[in-house]
Design a protein around this motif. Structure first.
Motif, PDB file in Angstrom:
ATOM      1  N   ALA A  37      -0.562   4.375  -4.113  1.00  0.00           N
ATOM      2  CA  ALA A  37      -0.205   3.654  -5.181  1.00  0.00           C
ATOM      3  C   ALA A  37       0.331   2.126  -5.044  1.00  0.00           C
ATOM      4  O   ALA A  37      -0.120   1.646  -5.885  1.00  0.00           O
ATOM      5  CB  ALA A  37       1.656   4.387  -5.333  1.00  0.00           C
ATOM      6  N   ALA A  38       0.559   1.744  -3.953  1.00  0.00           N
ATOM      7  CA  ALA A  38       0.474   0.225  -3.429  1.00  0.00           C
ATOM      8  C   ALA A  38      -0.654  -0.300  -3.860  1.00  0.00           C
ATOM      9  O   ALA A  38      -0.854  -1.491  -4.443  1.00  0.00           O
ATOM     10  CB  ALA A  38       1.065  -0.148  -2.218  1.00  0.00           C
ATOM     11  N   HIS A  39      -1.913   0.197  -3.410  1.00  0.00           N
ATOM     12  CA  HIS A  39      -3.090  -0.329  -3.563  1.00  0.00           C
ATOM     13  C   HIS A  39      -3.554  -0.589  -4.977  1.00  0.00           C
ATOM     14  O   HIS A  39      -4.172  -1.582  -5.434  1.00  0.00           O
ATOM     15  CB  HIS A  39      -4.413   0.454  -2.687  1.00  0.00           C
ATOM     16  N   TRP A  40      -2.830   0.475  -5.814  1.00  0.00           N
ATOM     17  CA  TRP A  40      -3.442   0.294  -7.123  1.00  0.00           C
ATOM     18  C   TRP A  40      -2.595  -0.562  -7.968  1.00  0.00           C
ATOM     19  O   TRP A  40      -2.972  -0.984  -9.077  1.00  0.00           O
ATOM     20  CB  TRP A  40      -3.146   2.151  -7.602  1.00  0.00           C
ATOM     21  N   LEU A  41      -1.205  -0.562  -7.727  1.00  0.00           N
ATOM     22  CA  LEU A  41      -0.278  -1.270  -8.655  1.00  0.00           C
ATOM     23  C   LEU A  41       0.306  -2.690  -8.087  1.00  0.00           C
ATOM     24  O   LEU A  41       0.763  -3.304  -8.706  1.00  0.00           O
ATOM     25  CB  LEU A  41       1.166  -0.511  -8.482  1.00  0.00           C
ATOM     26  N   THR A  42      -0.366  -3.097  -6.660  1.00  0.00           N
ATOM     27  CA  THR A  42      -0.043  -4.418  -6.516  1.00  0.00           C
ATOM     28  C   THR A  42      -1.382  -5.093  -6.085  1.00  0.00           C
ATOM     29  O   THR A  42      -2.372  -4.516  -5.861  1.00  0.00           O
ATOM     30  CB  THR A  42       0.923  -4.207  -5.042  1.00  0.00           C
ATOM     31  N   ARG A  43      -1.183  -6.440  -6.163  1.00  0.00           N
ATOM     32  CA  ARG A  43      -2.505  -7.310  -5.866  1.00  0.00           C
ATOM     33  C   ARG A  43      -2.891  -7.210  -4.271  1.00  0.00           C
ATOM     34  O   ARG A  43      -3.995  -7.353  -4.104  1.00  0.00           O
ATOM     35  CB  ARG A  43      -2.213  -8.696  -6.140  1.00  0.00           C
ATOM     36  N   ASN A  44      -1.969  -7.039  -3.586  1.00  0.00           N
ATOM     37  CA  ASN A  44      -2.160  -7.215  -2.072  1.00  0.00           C
ATOM     38  C   ASN A  44      -2.035  -5.955  -1.426  1.00  0.00           C
ATOM     39  O   ASN A  44      -2.264  -5.805  -0.150  1.00  0.00           O
ATOM     40  CB  ASN A  44      -1.053  -8.229  -1.545  1.00  0.00           C
ATOM     41  N   GLY A  45      -1.664  -4.684  -2.135  1.00  0.00           N
ATOM     42  CA  GLY A  45      -1.617  -3.272  -1.484  1.00  0.00           C
ATOM     43  C   GLY A  45      -0.393  -3.249  -0.502  1.00  0.00           C
ATOM     44  O   GLY A  45      -0.255  -2.210   0.247  1.00  0.00           O
ATOM     45  N   ASP A  46       0.721  -4.172  -0.733  1.00  0.00           N
ATOM     46  CA  ASP A  46       1.718  -4.364   0.227  1.00  0.00           C
ATOM     47  C   ASP A  46       2.585  -3.247  -0.656  1.00  0.00           C
ATOM     48  O   ASP A  46       3.348  -3.236  -1.855  1.00  0.00           O
ATOM     49  CB  ASP A  46       2.588  -5.396   0.253  1.00  0.00           C
ATOM     50  N   VAL A  47       3.364  -2.166   0.137  1.00  0.00           N
ATOM     51  CA  VAL A  47       4.582  -1.379  -0.592  1.00  0.00           C
ATOM     52  C   VAL A  47       5.524  -2.172  -0.986  1.00  0.00           C
ATOM     53  O   VAL A  47       6.428  -1.514  -1.865  1.00  0.00           O
ATOM     54  CB  VAL A  47       4.576   0.225   0.298  1.00  0.00           C
ATOM     55  N   ALA A  48       6.100  -3.116  -0.252  1.00  0.00           N
ATOM     56  CA  ALA A  48       7.038  -3.771  -0.461  1.00  0.00           C
ATOM     57  C   ALA A  48       6.913  -4.512  -1.970  1.00  0.00           C
ATOM     58  O   ALA A  48       8.170  -4.946  -2.554  1.00  0.00           O
ATOM     59  CB  ALA A  48       7.174  -4.961   0.528  1.00  0.00           C
TER      60      ALA A  48
END
Length: 632
Positions: A37-48
């Motif tokens: 989800a972090a990879h898909w939703l953020t530019r840097n893949g950071d769950v934060a």
């Protein structure tokens, strides 16, 4: 401020979920689904950097079954959408749903919890959606994705159509070479119209695989499960593919996946392990919902449009699937039952304009005399009950020599004339003519069944062939499955739209699949055999079918045994032999089976067939072929 909080401890997560309110960080569990989800939703893949959820009121109720952590996740979904939540034991779900048939019900539970209900729960609540995933981290991530859906960028709808199916010339994807449209470009609704089974969706040169773990992972045999070859450590059953031709279902980037293929939505009726189910694989990725067949699927090119039109009109997912099932009753009946995995109260955002340009639109293809009444009865029976159905079988893709059937019809006409026409020169030969007619009918049935077994052995065969798409359902009633004992069986009668005399009778279980296909009289020779068998590579064995003739006359014809698509799978060749059953006779018919050493361990479908006095019966048998090294 970080808008989510990732927990590694389930008990801490459960407490955070139970205490969550809209002002707090949304709790998630650490796991690969959260990382994806972090990879898909953020530019840097950071769950934060995961975005905040967008709580919104949704109609309906949330029901959950399972342990306390499942209840906590269901409570999260209920509070974020202003819905009531009720947590019950799996055994209580059917009764609860029966009182909520008109509501949008989000049923939350892990796959094992849903399976413990004992059947597909959508039968009790038409607008139900099962919110489920493989494990608590995946389930929490699914609920999270469903709550951020309104804030996601718009995406176009896309279609994958197998090139053997109508409409492939207009599809976005027809081959593995176009997989980037599946895995790299987001879709709002990704429709997959192809062939498939619980664990996969086929491409001609690739496969969408339900497993999210490594294919090298070996699994022990599980009682009551059908194990694909990959779980036996022998790789994918698609022997024509290389490992890199596999597309993990979790890698598809779509909000809603519509699978128009057999068996994708299996919770509650799954025959294979949950770890290989293709719909659960989609829910390990970006999908918030999967819409697909519960059990076997009859091809219906119009179904996709019904679904997409409903979503475009602003209907919620549960309402759209309800419309799809209403449409299915007029299309395939019990073989057009659709289920929803995901929150039924979701409104899917509008689609963006397609970003694909097709370069090649055509890429894919005198008065009666007194005679012995018994002779007339026999002539009537042979002509009406045996010969006429054989001619009808040609419409169901059963191989038949039309010239031979015409010759036999001429012989039947001669018998009728000899019986009914005064002074006919053949009147004294009626007994001999009747015997020759009966013998000819046995011979032609033998050749037809031998040809049908050859077709089943040499092709990706399905009973009735492509002509199945022109049947309409006449009737259906519930019947307990004779194999698994579940109340998920159905007796269904289909009738050909044009050839009214052609009726297809089907015994169908949502777990076991079809247990019997029949074309012919409703009252017929009774057949029985076990649907699931275990066989070991290289070991000789037998398979037995029990037949019982309920009639007061002898029935004659032929029997056959073969493996479906056995030539491709390198199985033994078909066997076909003449058969006669005396009045009231009960007999066991046995076929020798030796799984050749070249055969790949996997689930292999075989069939017993009979063609007796014009009635064709086919009994599927699923061989769970194990390697010789398996524990026996």
């Amino acid at each position: 401020m970080q808008r989510t909080k990732i927990y590694s401890d389930i008990e801490l997560f459960r407490r955070a979920a139970e205490e969550w309110s809209r002002e707090r960080q949304f709790p998630l569990l650490a796991g690969p689904e959260t990382a994806r989800a972090a990879h898909w939703l953020t530019r840097n893949g950071d769950v934060a950097d995961l975005p905040a959820v967008s709580p919104e009121p949704r109609p309906g109720v949330v029901v959950s079954c399972g342990d306390g952590a499942v209840a906590a996740i269901a409570g999260l979904l209920a509070r974020a959408t202003d819905r009531s939540h009720e947590h019950v034991a799996p055994s209580e779900v059917p009764g609860l749903l029966a009182h909520r048939t008109g509501e949008l019900v989000a049923l939350v539970g892990l796959p094992d919890d849903i399976e413990a209900i004992g059947d597909w729960p959508g039968q009790w609540a038409p607008a139900l959606g099962v919110v489920t995933a493989r494990g608590l981290p995946a389930l929490a991530a699914l609920v999270y994705r469903s709550l951020i859906l309104p804030d996601l960028p718009t995406a176009p709808d896309r279609r994958l159509v197998h090139p053997s199916m109508p409409g492939s010339q207009d599809a976005d994807v027809i081959s593995y070479g176009e997989k980037d449209l599946l895995t790299e470009r987001p879709s709002r609704v990704l429709a997959l119209r192809s062939h498939g089974r619980e664990c996969c969706v086929h491409l001609p040169d690739g496969i969408i695989c339900g497993r999210s773990d490594s294919l090298d992972t070996y699994h022990e045999a599980q009682p009551g499960r059908r194990l694909p070859s990959c779980m036996l450590g022998t790789g994918c059953f698609r022997l024509d593919l290389d490992p890199e031709d596999r597309i993990p279902a979790r890698s598809l980037t779509a909000s809603v996946v519509y699978v128009h293929a057999c068996d994708p939505v299996a919770p509650g009726v799954n025959a294979m392990p949950h770890s290989v189910n293709v719909a659960l694989g989609f829910l390990d990725g970006t999908a918030v919902a999967v819409v697909g067949a519960v059990g076997r699927q009859r091809a219906d090119p119009d179904a996709e449009k019904v679904l997409v039109d409903a979503l475009n009109a602003g209907l919620r997912l549960g309402e759209a699937v309800t419309l799809l099932n209403e449409h299915g009753q007029g299309a395939g009946g019990e073989m057009s039952v659709t289920g929803l995995l995901g929150d039924p109260a979701i409104i899917v955002p509008d689609a963006a304009v397609s970003d694909v340009v097709h370069q090649d639109a055509g890429r894919a293809m005198p008065a009666a005399i007194a005679v012995d009444p018994a002779h007339i009865d026999e002539a009537r029976y042979l002509t009406g009950s045996v010969l006429r159905p054989l001619d009808v079988l040609r419409w169901a893709d059963v191989p038949a020599d039309r010239a031979e059937l015409a010759r036999i019809d001429d012989a039947a006409l001669l018998v009728a004339q000899a019986c009914l026409q005064a002074g006919h020169p053949a009147a004294g030969q009626v007994p001999t003519l009747l015997k020759e007619l009966a013998d000819d009918l046995v011979s032609v049935q033998h050749r037809m069944l031998d040809g049908l077994a050859g077709n089943a052995y040499g092709t990706w065969w399905q009973f009735g062939g492509p002509a199945r798409t022109v049947y309409r359902q006449d009737s259906a009633h519930a019947e307990r499955c004779p194999h698994c004992g579940r109340p998920s069986g159905r007796r269904v009668v289909y009738r050909h739209h044009v050839k009214e005399a052609l009726e297809l009778r089907l015994g169908l279980c949502r777990r076991c699949g079809p247990w019997q296909w029949r074309i012919g009289r409703e009252e017929a020779v009774r057949h029985r055999t076990a649907i699931d068998r275990i066989a070991y590579v290289g070991e000789p064995g037998t398979v037995t079918m029990t037949l019982e003739n309920p009639f007061e006359r002898t029935v004659r014809g032929a029997a056959a045994f073969c493996f479906v698509n056995g030539a491709y799978e390198r199985h033994q060749k078909p066997a076909c032999w003449p058969l006669a059953l005396g009045p009231g006779e009960r007999r066991e018919v046995t076929a020798a089976v030796t799984v050749q050493r070249a055969v790949n361990p996997d689930l292999h479908e075989a069939v017993f067939m009979t063609l007796l006095d014009g009635t064709l019966t086919v009994l599927p048998i699923f061989f769970d072929v194990r390697p010789v090294t398996s524990v026996q």
